[in-house]
Write a protein that holds these residues in place. Structure first.
Motif, mmCIF file in Angstrom:
data_model
loop_
_atom_site.group_PDB
_atom_site.id
_atom_site.type_symbol
_atom_site.label_atom_id
_atom_site.label_comp_id
_atom_site.label_asym_id
_atom_site.label_seq_id
_atom_site.Cartn_x
_atom_site.Cartn_y
_atom_site.Cartn_z
ATOM 1 N N VAL A 102 0.842 -1.204 0.000
ATOM 2 C CA VAL A 102 0.000 0.000 0.000
ATOM 3 C C VAL A 102 0.872 1.247 0.000
ATOM 4 O O VAL A 102 0.651 2.185 -0.769
ATOM 5 C CB VAL A 102 -0.962 -0.001 1.210
ATOM 6 N N GLU A 103 1.897 1.248 0.852
ATOM 7 C CA GLU A 103 2.795 2.406 0.935
ATOM 8 C C GLU A 103 3.552 2.608 -0.379
ATOM 9 O O GLU A 103 3.651 3.725 -0.883
ATOM 10 C CB GLU A 103 3.782 2.201 2.085
ATOM 11 N N ARG A 104 4.065 1.536 -0.941
ATOM 12 C CA ARG A 104 4.815 1.640 -2.200
ATOM 13 C C ARG A 104 3.917 2.089 -3.340
ATOM 14 O O ARG A 104 4.293 2.933 -4.154
ATOM 15 C CB ARG A 104 5.454 0.287 -2.514
ATOM 16 N N ASP A 105 2.708 1.529 -3.407
ATOM 17 C CA ASP A 105 1.750 1.904 -4.442
ATOM 18 C C ASP A 105 1.410 3.386 -4.346
ATOM 19 O O ASP A 105 1.397 4.092 -5.352
ATOM 20 C CB ASP A 105 0.484 1.059 -4.294
ATOM 21 N N GLN A 106 1.138 3.856 -3.140
ATOM 22 C CA GLN A 106 0.789 5.269 -2.943
ATOM 23 C C GLN A 106 1.933 6.173 -3.400
ATOM 24 O O GLN A 106 1.710 7.167 -4.085
ATOM 25 C CB GLN A 106 0.448 5.529 -1.468
ATOM 26 N N LYS A 107 3.145 5.802 -3.041
ATOM 27 C CA LYS A 107 4.305 6.618 -3.404
ATOM 28 C C LYS A 107 4.524 6.639 -4.918
ATOM 29 O O LYS A 107 4.685 7.699 -5.515
ATOM 30 C CB LYS A 107 5.553 6.077 -2.712
ATOM 31 N N GLU A 108 4.509 5.466 -5.541
ATOM 32 C CA GLU A 108 4.778 5.370 -6.977
ATOM 33 C C GLU A 108 3.701 6.029 -7.825
ATOM 34 O O GLU A 108 3.996 6.806 -8.739
ATOM 35 C CB GLU A 108 4.926 3.909 -7.397
ATOM 36 N N LEU A 109 2.439 5.722 -7.538
ATOM 37 C CA LEU A 109 1.362 6.247 -8.379
ATOM 38 C C LEU A 109 1.087 7.719 -8.107
ATOM 39 O O LEU A 109 0.664 8.445 -9.004
ATOM 40 C CB LEU A 109 0.109 5.394 -8.234
ATOM 41 N N SER A 110 1.351 8.189 -6.896
ATOM 42 C CA SER A 110 1.227 9.622 -6.614
ATOM 43 C C SER A 110 2.266 10.404 -7.401
ATOM 44 O O SER A 110 1.989 11.493 -7.904
ATOM 45 C CB SER A 110 1.385 9.903 -5.121
ATOM 46 N N ALA A 111 3.480 9.860 -7.510
ATOM 47 C CA ALA A 111 4.528 10.518 -8.300
ATOM 48 C C ALA A 111 4.125 10.598 -9.770
ATOM 49 O O ALA A 111 4.354 11.628 -10.427
ATOM 50 C CB ALA A 111 5.846 9.769 -8.142
ATOM 51 N N LEU A 112 3.519 9.537 -10.296
ATOM 52 C CA LEU A 112 3.043 9.567 -11.681
ATOM 53 C C LEU A 112 1.936 10.596 -11.860
ATOM 54 O O LEU A 112 1.908 11.329 -12.848
ATOM 55 C CB LEU A 112 2.544 8.184 -12.101
ATOM 56 N N ALA A 113 0.995 10.648 -10.901
ATOM 57 C CA ALA A 113 -0.111 11.601 -10.988
ATOM 58 C C ALA A 113 0.402 13.039 -10.932
ATOM 59 O O ALA A 113 -0.068 13.903 -11.674
ATOM 60 C CB ALA A 113 -1.112 11.348 -9.867
ATOM 61 N N LYS A 114 1.363 13.301 -10.057
ATOM 62 C CA LYS A 114 1.926 14.653 -9.952
ATOM 63 C C LYS A 114 2.679 15.043 -11.214
ATOM 64 O O LYS A 114 2.738 16.217 -11.564
ATOM 65 C CB LYS A 114 2.841 14.754 -8.735
ATOM 66 N N PRO A 118 -0.590 9.137 -16.792
ATOM 67 C CA PRO A 118 -1.649 8.222 -16.348
ATOM 68 C C PRO A 118 -1.083 7.232 -15.334
ATOM 69 O O PRO A 118 -0.018 6.651 -15.557
ATOM 70 C CB PRO A 118 -2.108 7.520 -17.622
ATOM 71 N N VAL A 119 -1.789 7.040 -14.227
ATOM 72 C CA VAL A 119 -1.254 6.226 -13.138
ATOM 73 C C VAL A 119 -1.126 4.750 -13.506
ATOM 74 O O VAL A 119 -0.263 4.062 -12.977
ATOM 75 C CB VAL A 119 -2.074 6.384 -11.833
ATOM 76 N N TYR A 120 -1.956 4.270 -14.406
ATOM 77 C CA TYR A 120 -1.890 2.859 -14.786
ATOM 78 C C TYR A 120 -1.285 2.661 -16.170
ATOM 79 O O TYR A 120 -1.471 1.625 -16.789
ATOM 80 C CB TYR A 120 -3.268 2.207 -14.694
ATOM 81 N N VAL A 160 -10.182 0.944 -8.348
ATOM 82 C CA VAL A 160 -9.655 1.881 -7.366
ATOM 83 C C VAL A 160 -9.928 3.298 -7.852
ATOM 84 O O VAL A 160 -9.796 3.599 -9.038
ATOM 85 C CB VAL A 160 -8.127 1.673 -7.187
ATOM 86 N N ASP A 161 -10.301 4.175 -6.938
ATOM 87 C CA ASP A 161 -10.495 5.585 -7.260
ATOM 88 C C ASP A 161 -9.120 6.245 -7.386
ATOM 89 O O ASP A 161 -8.404 6.389 -6.395
ATOM 90 C CB ASP A 161 -11.326 6.261 -6.170
ATOM 91 N N VAL A 162 -8.745 6.633 -8.606
ATOM 92 C CA VAL A 162 -7.417 7.185 -8.828
ATOM 93 C C VAL A 162 -7.246 8.592 -8.264
ATOM 94 O O VAL A 162 -6.122 9.092 -8.196
ATOM 95 C CB VAL A 162 -7.039 7.171 -10.325
ATOM 96 N N SER A 163 -8.323 9.208 -7.819
ATOM 97 C CA SER A 163 -8.192 10.557 -7.228
ATOM 98 C C SER A 163 -7.392 10.525 -5.948
ATOM 99 O O SER A 163 -6.836 11.546 -5.540
ATOM 100 C CB SER A 163 -9.572 11.172 -6.999
ATOM 101 N N LYS A 164 -7.275 9.369 -5.297
ATOM 102 C CA LYS A 164 -6.501 9.278 -4.059
ATOM 103 C C LYS A 164 -5.010 9.504 -4.314
ATOM 104 O O LYS A 164 -4.268 9.842 -3.405
ATOM 105 C CB LYS A 164 -6.713 7.941 -3.358
ATOM 106 N N TYR A 165 -4.566 9.346 -5.545
ATOM 107 C CA TYR A 165 -3.161 9.566 -5.873
ATOM 108 C C TYR A 165 -2.873 11.035 -6.176
ATOM 109 O O TYR A 165 -1.722 11.447 -6.154
ATOM 110 C CB TYR A 165 -2.733 8.705 -7.065
ATOM 111 N N SER A 166 -3.910 11.813 -6.454
ATOM 112 C CA SER A 166 -3.736 13.237 -6.752
ATOM 113 C C SER A 166 -3.750 14.098 -5.506
ATOM 114 O O SER A 166 -3.261 15.215 -5.525
ATOM 115 C CB SER A 166 -4.849 13.712 -7.688
ATOM 116 N N SER A 167 -4.321 13.593 -4.406
ATOM 117 C CA SER A 167 -4.429 14.375 -3.199
ATOM 118 C C SER A 167 -3.073 14.542 -2.527
ATOM 119 O O SER A 167 -2.219 13.671 -2.581
ATOM 120 C CB SER A 167 -5.413 13.724 -2.212
ATOM 121 N N ASP A 168 -2.864 15.669 -1.910
ATOM 122 C CA ASP A 168 -1.623 15.938 -1.195
ATOM 123 C C ASP A 168 -1.787 15.486 0.243
ATOM 124 O O ASP A 168 -2.509 16.099 1.015
ATOM 125 C CB ASP A 168 -1.288 17.442 -1.225
ATOM 126 N N GLU A 169 -1.135 14.415 0.572
ATOM 127 C CA GLU A 169 -1.229 13.880 1.927
ATOM 128 C C GLU A 169 0.095 14.027 2.627
ATOM 129 O O GLU A 169 1.128 13.900 2.103
ATOM 130 C CB GLU A 169 -1.631 12.401 1.885
#
Length: 169
Positions: A102-114, A118-120, A160-169
Motif C-alpha cells: 500500500v505504501e509503495r503503491d501510494q508513493k509510486e502512483l502519486s509521483a506519476l499523478a503529480k 496516467p497512473v496505470y 480503485v479511485d485514482v483521485s486518491k493519488y492526486s491528493s496531497d497527503e
C-alpha cells in the motif's frame, strides 16, 4: 451494462490496491517470502520424486532417474512461480496483509499523478480491446489450476479511485 467488474462492494480485511494488476506490477511487488515460496516449490517436486524413489525403488538407476528429476524440477519451478505470483496478487486484492505494498503503491502512483502521467500506464489498444483484456484477466490468478493467464495490458479498470493519488497527503 458496464464493461468493468464492480469491486467497490468487495469487503476485504486489508485495503484494495489493484483489482487487476499487470503482471509486471505483480512481479515487481513480490516479497522475499514469495521468492522463498517459489524456491520451495521448485525444490519440493524433485525432492518428492527422489523420496518416493528411496522408499520404493524403480530400479532405473541414476541415469534413468535423471530425466524424471529434470521434469519434476521444471514442473516445481512453474508451480512455485504460479503460487508466488498468486500470493503477490492476493496482497494487491487486499486478501492478505499488504501494508508494504500500500505504501509503495501510494508513493509510486502519486509521483506519476503529480507528473501528469496516467497512473496505470498508457495503451495503444482501442478501449473495447482494453475492456476485453480486463474481463479476461480479472481474478485470473484464482484459476491458475485450469489456465495460467496474466494481465499484460495497461487499462483503466482497476477498481480503485485514482483521485486518491492526486491528493496531497
Amino acid at each position: 451494462m458496464s464493461s468493468t467488474t464492480k469491486v467497490n462492494d468487495l469487503q476485504t480485511s486489508y485495503p484494495l490496491i489493484d483489482a487487476d494488476p499487470t503482471a509486471s506490477r505483480v512481479l515487481s511487488y513480490m516479497r522475499p517470502s514469495d521468492y522463498a515460496l517459489w524456491a520451495a516449490g521448485t525444490a519440493a517436486a524433485p525432492g518428492a520424486i527422489y523420496a518416493m524413489e528411496l522408499a520404493d525403488p524403480t530400479k532405473l538407476g541414476r541415469a534413468g532417474l535423471r530425466p524424471t528429476l529434470r521434469l519434476a524440477t521444471f514442473l516445481g519451478f512453474a508451480g512455485g512461480f504460479l503460487l508466488a505470483y498468486q500470493t503477490s496478487s492476493l496482497r494487491f486484492w487486499g486478501w492478505k496483509e499488504n501494508a508494504i505494498e500500500v505504501e509503495r503503491d501510494q508513493k509510486e502512483l502519486s509521483a506519476l499523478a503529480k507528473a501528469g502521467k496516467p497512473v496505470y500506464g498508457e495503451s495503444d489498444l482501442p478501449e473495447y480491446v482494453q475492456g476485453v483484456a480486463h474481463r479476461n484477466s480479472m481474478w485470473s490468478q484464482l484459476k491458475f489450476g485450469a489456465l495460467p493467464w496474466f494481465n499484460l495490458v495497461n487499462h483503466k479498470h482497476h477498481g480503485v479511485d485514482v483521485s486518491k493519488y492526486s491528493s496531497d497527503e
